[in-house]
Design an enzyme around this catalytic site. Sequence first.
Site, PDB file in Angstrom:
ATOM      1  N   THR A   1       0.803  -1.223   0.000  1.00  0.00           N
ATOM      2  CA  THR A   1       0.000   0.000   0.000  1.00  0.00           C
ATOM      3  C   THR A   1       0.838   1.275   0.000  1.00  0.00           C
ATOM      4  O   THR A   1       0.295   2.376  -0.117  1.00  0.00           O
ATOM      5  CB  THR A   1      -0.947   0.022   1.220  1.00  0.00           C
ATOM      6  OG1 THR A   1      -0.157  -0.066   2.417  1.00  0.00           O
ATOM      7  CG2 THR A   1      -1.918  -1.143   1.174  1.00  0.00           C
ATOM      8  N   GLY A   2       2.157   1.155   0.145  1.00  0.00           N
ATOM      9  CA  GLY A   2       3.030   2.315   0.081  1.00  0.00           C
ATOM     10  C   GLY A   2       3.312   2.731  -1.351  1.00  0.00           C
ATOM     11  O   GLY A   2       3.027   1.994  -2.303  1.00  0.00           O
TER      12      GLY A   2
ATOM     13  N   LYS B   1      -4.149  -2.508   7.377  1.00  0.00           N
ATOM     14  CA  LYS B   1      -4.838  -2.192   6.124  1.00  0.00           C
ATOM     15  C   LYS B   1      -5.418  -3.433   5.449  1.00  0.00           C
ATOM     16  O   LYS B   1      -5.702  -3.434   4.251  1.00  0.00           O
ATOM     17  CB  LYS B   1      -3.900  -1.449   5.179  1.00  0.00           C
ATOM     18  CG  LYS B   1      -3.481  -0.083   5.722  1.00  0.00           C
ATOM     19  CD  LYS B   1      -2.759   0.753   4.695  1.00  0.00           C
ATOM     20  CE  LYS B   1      -2.434   2.133   5.274  1.00  0.00           C
ATOM     21  NZ  LYS B   1      -1.746   2.992   4.278  1.00  0.00           N
TER      22      LYS B   1
ATOM     23  N   THR C   1      14.717  -2.792   0.252  1.00  0.00           N
ATOM     24  CA  THR C   1      15.002  -1.672   1.152  1.00  0.00           C
ATOM     25  C   THR C   1      16.500  -1.418   1.327  1.00  0.00           C
ATOM     26  O   THR C   1      17.288  -2.345   1.486  1.00  0.00           O
ATOM     27  CB  THR C   1      14.384  -1.942   2.532  1.00  0.00           C
ATOM     28  OG1 THR C   1      13.007  -2.294   2.355  1.00  0.00           O
ATOM     29  CG2 THR C   1      14.479  -0.721   3.424  1.00  0.00           C
TER      30      THR C   1
ATOM     31  N   TYR D   1      21.699  -3.628 -14.752  1.00  0.00           N
ATOM     32  CA  TYR D   1      20.918  -3.200 -15.914  1.00  0.00           C
ATOM     33  C   TYR D   1      21.809  -3.028 -17.146  1.00  0.00           C
ATOM     34  O   TYR D   1      21.433  -3.426 -18.254  1.00  0.00           O
ATOM     35  CB  TYR D   1      20.206  -1.872 -15.636  1.00  0.00           C
ATOM     36  CG  TYR D   1      19.514  -1.778 -14.303  1.00  0.00           C
ATOM     37  CD1 TYR D   1      19.007  -2.910 -13.665  1.00  0.00           C
ATOM     38  CD2 TYR D   1      19.366  -0.550 -13.665  1.00  0.00           C
ATOM     39  CE1 TYR D   1      18.379  -2.822 -12.434  1.00  0.00           C
ATOM     40  CE2 TYR D   1      18.733  -0.447 -12.443  1.00  0.00           C
ATOM     41  CZ  TYR D   1      18.249  -1.586 -11.820  1.00  0.00           C
ATOM     42  OH  TYR D   1      17.636  -1.488 -10.599  1.00  0.00           O
TER      43      TYR D   1
ATOM     44  N   GLU E   1      32.441  -5.549  -7.217  1.00  0.00           N
ATOM     45  CA  GLU E   1      32.944  -4.204  -6.947  1.00  0.00           C
ATOM     46  C   GLU E   1      33.917  -4.263  -5.779  1.00  0.00           C
ATOM     47  O   GLU E   1      34.069  -5.304  -5.133  1.00  0.00           O
ATOM     48  CB  GLU E   1      31.789  -3.245  -6.650  1.00  0.00           C
ATOM     49  CG  GLU E   1      30.952  -3.624  -5.444  1.00  0.00           C
ATOM     50  CD  GLU E   1      29.702  -2.756  -5.303  1.00  0.00           C
ATOM     51  OE1 GLU E   1      29.290  -2.118  -6.283  1.00  0.00           O
ATOM     52  OE2 GLU E   1      29.133  -2.738  -4.205  1.00  0.00           O
TER      53      GLU E   1
ATOM     54  N   HIS F   1      27.802   2.024  -2.414  1.00  0.00           N
ATOM     55  CA  HIS F   1      27.277   1.003  -1.528  1.00  0.00           C
ATOM     56  C   HIS F   1      27.989   1.016  -0.177  1.00  0.00           C
ATOM     57  O   HIS F   1      29.166   1.344  -0.084  1.00  0.00           O
ATOM     58  CB  HIS F   1      27.442  -0.389  -2.147  1.00  0.00           C
ATOM     59  CG  HIS F   1      26.514  -0.627  -3.293  1.00  0.00           C
ATOM     60  ND1 HIS F   1      26.778  -1.556  -4.268  1.00  0.00           N
ATOM     61  CD2 HIS F   1      25.335  -0.074  -3.627  1.00  0.00           C
ATOM     62  CE1 HIS F   1      25.805  -1.566  -5.150  1.00  0.00           C
ATOM     63  NE2 HIS F   1      24.917  -0.666  -4.790  1.00  0.00           N
TER      64      HIS F   1
END
Length: 293
Positions: A17-18, A43, A97, A159, A209, A248
């Site tokens: 729902t965020g 919710k 996250t 990507y 990396e 990072h």
Amino acid sequence: MSILVDEDTRVLVQGLTGREGMFHAERMLEYGTKIVAGVTPGKGGQRVHGVPVFNTVAEAVERTGADTSVIFVPAAAATDSACEAAEAGIRLVVMITEHIPVLDMVRCKAFLDSMGTMLIGPNCPGIVSPGKCKIGIQPAYIHKQGGIGLISRSGTLTYEAVHQLSAAGLGQSTCIGIGGDPVPGLNFVDLLRMFRKDAQTEAVCVIGEIGGDNEERAAAYIRQSQYPKPVFGFIAGLTAPPGKRMGHAGAIISGSSGRGEDKIAALEAAGVTVIRQLGAFGATVAASLRQRA
């Protein structure tokens, strides 16, 4: 075939729902991912993009048979969300996250390991088995179904590498962004083992990396196990100054530890074809595989 996720994977979105959860869930649904539930405490009973929302993961699993979770929950509650998923019997957690405290992740990973739950992330773009399932934030259009497995610590380099491989006519079996935090879930060695057993995967690309020893451990495994499939590598951050974190949380050279040159040397000693120019990544993999054919 593919590893970890496929067309039968049943996904629940923690934080559906965020704003971020809602946006990326829509992209995943458009790709064909089977999102069967969302979880946001308080919710329950709502629907987002037609997906039912539950108050707890346990209820969502019981009602929908969800077996995989993707977490779009703020850092303060993300590890609790992952532990809740593991306790409910979820087999794979994909934690998008970022900015999660290291100590929180140490405790979270220990709990997930004790429950037999696999973790991708945190601070990662997720996982895609092209044509089958997309979980996370990777753009869909760059992927193409095929025989290259890809593992990357960097989201944007994931990507770029995928785009180059697809442009070179090399599709992918599964692409996993493992994240660049100091305490990751599944690592290079874990995923190399899975790709080794996957009949669809013909070759593996490893995007590493600076910082940590994940790449050196991968090199040791490839060498010691006499890895049967071609492995290609790229190491980012070669020009980073020692002691300075680069992007990072885990991308930092401490003293003589975590240097890019050492990672390249270890990979090359293990027989990995290390590509030093990012712009030539896809073309180099394609040319090498043609020579081997």
